[in-house]
Design a protein around this motif. Structure first.
Motif, PDB file in Angstrom:
ATOM      1  N   GLN A  48       0.844  -1.208   0.000  1.00 23.15           N
ATOM      2  CA  GLN A  48       0.000   0.000   0.000  1.00 23.15           C
ATOM      3  C   GLN A  48       0.869   1.245   0.000  1.00 23.15           C
ATOM      4  O   GLN A  48       0.619   2.212  -0.720  1.00 23.15           O
ATOM      5  N   GLU A  49       1.914   1.208   0.838  1.00 28.50           N
ATOM      6  CA  GLU A  49       2.790   2.378   0.997  1.00 28.50           C
ATOM      7  C   GLU A  49       3.493   2.722  -0.325  1.00 28.50           C
ATOM      8  O   GLU A  49       3.538   3.866  -0.747  1.00 28.50           O
ATOM      9  N   ARG A  50       4.045   1.692  -0.949  1.00 32.28           N
ATOM     10  CA  ARG A  50       4.774   1.917  -2.212  1.00 32.28           C
ATOM     11  C   ARG A  50       3.828   2.409  -3.306  1.00 32.28           C
ATOM     12  O   ARG A  50       4.133   3.331  -4.059  1.00 32.28           O
ATOM     13  N   MET A  51       2.641   1.787  -3.388  1.00 30.68           N
ATOM     14  CA  MET A  51       1.684   2.194  -4.423  1.00 30.68           C
ATOM     15  C   MET A  51       1.225   3.634  -4.196  1.00 30.68           C
ATOM     16  O   MET A  51       1.083   4.410  -5.148  1.00 30.68           O
ATOM     17  N   ARG A  52       0.990   3.982  -2.927  1.00 27.56           N
ATOM     18  CA  ARG A  52       0.553   5.351  -2.624  1.00 27.56           C
ATOM     19  C   ARG A  52       1.625   6.354  -3.052  1.00 27.56           C
ATOM     20  O   ARG A  52       1.341   7.365  -3.675  1.00 27.56           O
ATOM     21  N   SER A  53       2.867   6.019  -2.754  1.00 29.01           N
ATOM     22  CA  SER A  53       3.968   6.909  -3.110  1.00 29.01           C
ATOM     23  C   SER A  53       4.092   7.041  -4.641  1.00 29.01           C
ATOM     24  O   SER A  53       4.266   8.141  -5.174  1.00 29.01           O
ATOM     25  N   GLU A  54       3.968   5.922  -5.359  1.00 31.97           N
ATOM     26  CA  GLU A  54       4.116   5.979  -6.819  1.00 31.97           C
ATOM     27  C   GLU A  54       2.948   6.728  -7.462  1.00 31.97           C
ATOM     28  O   GLU A  54       3.124   7.486  -8.416  1.00 31.97           O
ATOM     29  N   LEU A  55       1.737   6.509  -6.903  1.00 32.68           N
ATOM     30  CA  LEU A  55       0.565   7.213  -7.457  1.00 32.68           C
ATOM     31  C   LEU A  55       0.645   8.722  -7.202  1.00 32.68           C
ATOM     32  O   LEU A  55       0.040   9.508  -7.923  1.00 32.68           O
ATOM     33  N   SER A  56       1.377   9.105  -6.176  1.00 36.13           N
ATOM     34  CA  SER A  56       1.487  10.521  -5.823  1.00 36.13           C
ATOM     35  C   SER A  56       2.665  11.206  -6.527  1.00 36.13           C
ATOM     36  O   SER A  56       2.832  12.419  -6.407  1.00 36.13           O
ATOM     37  N   ASN A  57       3.488  10.426  -7.201  1.00 38.79           N
ATOM     38  CA  ASN A  57       4.677  10.992  -7.843  1.00 38.79           C
ATOM     39  C   ASN A  57       4.291  11.680  -9.165  1.00 38.79           C
ATOM     40  O   ASN A  57       3.790  11.012 -10.079  1.00 38.79           O
ATOM     41  N   PRO A  58       4.516  12.979  -9.293  1.00 33.51           N
ATOM     42  CA  PRO A  58       4.115  13.661 -10.533  1.00 33.51           C
ATOM     43  C   PRO A  58       4.884  13.183 -11.765  1.00 33.51           C
ATOM     44  O   PRO A  58       4.473  13.462 -12.898  1.00 33.51           O
ATOM     45  N   GLU A  59       5.992  12.453 -11.547  1.00 33.67           N
ATOM     46  CA  GLU A  59       6.755  11.955 -12.703  1.00 33.67           C
ATOM     47  C   GLU A  59       6.363  10.511 -13.078  1.00 33.67           C
ATOM     48  O   GLU A  59       7.004   9.914 -13.945  1.00 33.67           O
ATOM     49  N   SER A  60       5.339   9.971 -12.424  1.00 37.14           N
ATOM     50  CA  SER A  60       4.830   8.643 -12.789  1.00 37.14           C
ATOM     51  C   SER A  60       3.342   8.745 -13.105  1.00 37.14           C
ATOM     52  O   SER A  60       2.627   9.506 -12.468  1.00 37.14           O
ATOM     53  N   THR A  61       2.918   7.949 -14.101  1.00 37.33           N
ATOM     54  CA  THR A  61       1.501   7.914 -14.477  1.00 37.33           C
ATOM     55  C   THR A  61       1.072   6.462 -14.655  1.00 37.33           C
ATOM     56  O   THR A  61       1.749   5.698 -15.355  1.00 37.33           O
ATOM     57  N   PHE A  62      -0.019   6.079 -14.004  1.00 38.49           N
ATOM     58  CA  PHE A  62      -0.613   4.754 -14.228  1.00 38.49           C
ATOM     59  C   PHE A  62      -1.850   4.947 -15.103  1.00 38.49           C
ATOM     60  O   PHE A  62      -2.732   5.742 -14.751  1.00 38.49           O
ATOM     61  N   ILE A  63      -1.918   4.208 -16.196  1.00 37.69           N
ATOM     62  CA  ILE A  63      -3.128   4.237 -17.025  1.00 37.69           C
ATOM     63  C   ILE A  63      -3.776   2.854 -16.953  1.00 37.69           C
ATOM     64  O   ILE A  63      -3.116   1.831 -17.205  1.00 37.69           O
ATOM     65  N   MET A  64      -5.050   2.822 -16.565  1.00 42.54           N
ATOM     66  CA  MET A  64      -5.759   1.547 -16.436  1.00 42.54           C
ATOM     67  C   MET A  64      -6.715   1.376 -17.614  1.00 42.54           C
ATOM     68  O   MET A  64      -7.431   2.315 -17.971  1.00 42.54           O
ATOM     69  N   ALA A  65      -6.710   0.179 -18.210  1.00 41.33           N
ATOM     70  CA  ALA A  65      -7.661  -0.135 -19.275  1.00 41.33           C
ATOM     71  C   ALA A  65      -8.785  -0.959 -18.671  1.00 41.33           C
ATOM     72  O   ALA A  65      -8.520  -1.939 -17.964  1.00 41.33           O
ATOM     73  N   CYS A  66     -10.021  -0.550 -18.919  1.00 36.52           N
ATOM     74  CA  CYS A  66     -11.174  -1.316 -18.433  1.00 36.52           C
ATOM     75  C   CYS A  66     -12.015  -1.756 -19.624  1.00 36.52           C
ATOM     76  O   CYS A  66     -12.145  -1.021 -20.608  1.00 36.52           O
ATOM     77  N   VAL A  67     -12.581  -2.959 -19.514  1.00 38.82           N
ATOM     78  CA  VAL A  67     -13.504  -3.460 -20.529  1.00 38.82           C
ATOM     79  C   VAL A  67     -14.852  -3.625 -19.858  1.00 38.82           C
ATOM     80  O   VAL A  67     -14.979  -4.376 -18.880  1.00 38.82           O
TER      81      VAL A  67
END
Ligand SMILES: CC(C)(COP(=O)(O)OP(=O)(O)OC[C@H]1O[C@@H](n2cnc3c(N)ncnc32)[C@H](O)[C@@H]1OP(=O)(O)O)[C@@H](O)C(=O)NCCC(=O)NCCS
Length: 175
Positions: A48-67
């Motif tokens: 949780q901690e690592r994901m929260r940090s990565e999601l908050s990093n302005p130099e990282s972007t997660f794009i999710m594909a949903c069907v």
């Protein structure tokens, strides 16, 4: 497949993104690695901690594909210092690109690569790069078809196992 959407993730997406990260990584690599190495990697990389940090990093972007509203795959892009190797300020890394087994071979991976290229162009990053495990033949074939070429290699630690990733790069040109 019917309704396909691509969303840039925020902290609100953390729970379903984490599940997707764990499920897709396990789908892909559990058969080739020890349970101990897999558990160590999953615990460290998708806490949780690592994901929260990565999601908050302005130099990282997660794009999710949903069907049809169901999470099917995701991609993680890094620029600047978020990149896992020093490649320069004008490069973008695709650190992760994973599609759940049941949604593979429907064009989602191709669409996400296109989104990475659009993001790179918008940010003035003329080169996209990624690391892919030397024995991941389907992914290497896919990236080659998408125009990436192998330019080097780096070490990737999966738990205690030292693995070799091929570095692949693609130059982005304005249409
Ligand atoms: C590699 C990966 C991201 C590709 O995603 P994908 O959504 O399956 O990609 P696409 O559907 O766009 O293309 C995959 C293949 O399906 C084919 N395809 C695409 N749409 C198709 C369709 N409607 N019918 C049949 N085949 C199709 C493509 O031609 C492509 O063939 P190729 O890989 O032999 O060149 C995905 O397979 C994956 O998640 N793999 C496991 C995780 C992984 O290894 N990630 C990379 C880590 S670096």
């Amino acid at each position: 497949m019917n309704d396909i959407t691509f969303t840039t993730c925020t902290l609100e997406d953390m729970d379903r993104l984490r599940s997707l990260c764990v499920d897709t990584f396990s789908d892909t690599f559990a058969k080739d690695n020890s349970t101990q190495d897999m558990d160590a990697y999953l615990e460290r990389s998708f806490s949780q901690e690592r994901m929260r940090s990565e999601l908050s990093n302005p130099e990282s972007t997660f794009i999710m594909a949903c069907v049809d509203g169901v999470p099917a795959g995701y991609m993680k892009l890094n620029t600047g210092r978020a990149q896992t190797e020093t490649m320069g300020d004008d490069t973008m890394e695709i650190e992760r690109l994973y599609i759940l087994n049941r949604f593979k071979r429907h064009g989602l991976g191709t669409a996400l690569i296109q989104q990475a290229e659009n993001a790179a162009m918008a940010q003035g990053a003329p080169t996209i790069w990624l690391g892919v495990w030397e024995h991941n033949e389907p992914a290497k074939r896919f990236y080659t078809r998408m125009g990436f070429i192998t330019t080097g290699q780096h070490v990737f630690m999966l738990g205690d196992d030292r693995q070799i990733d091929h570095i692949m790069r693609k130059g982005i040109q304005r249409a």
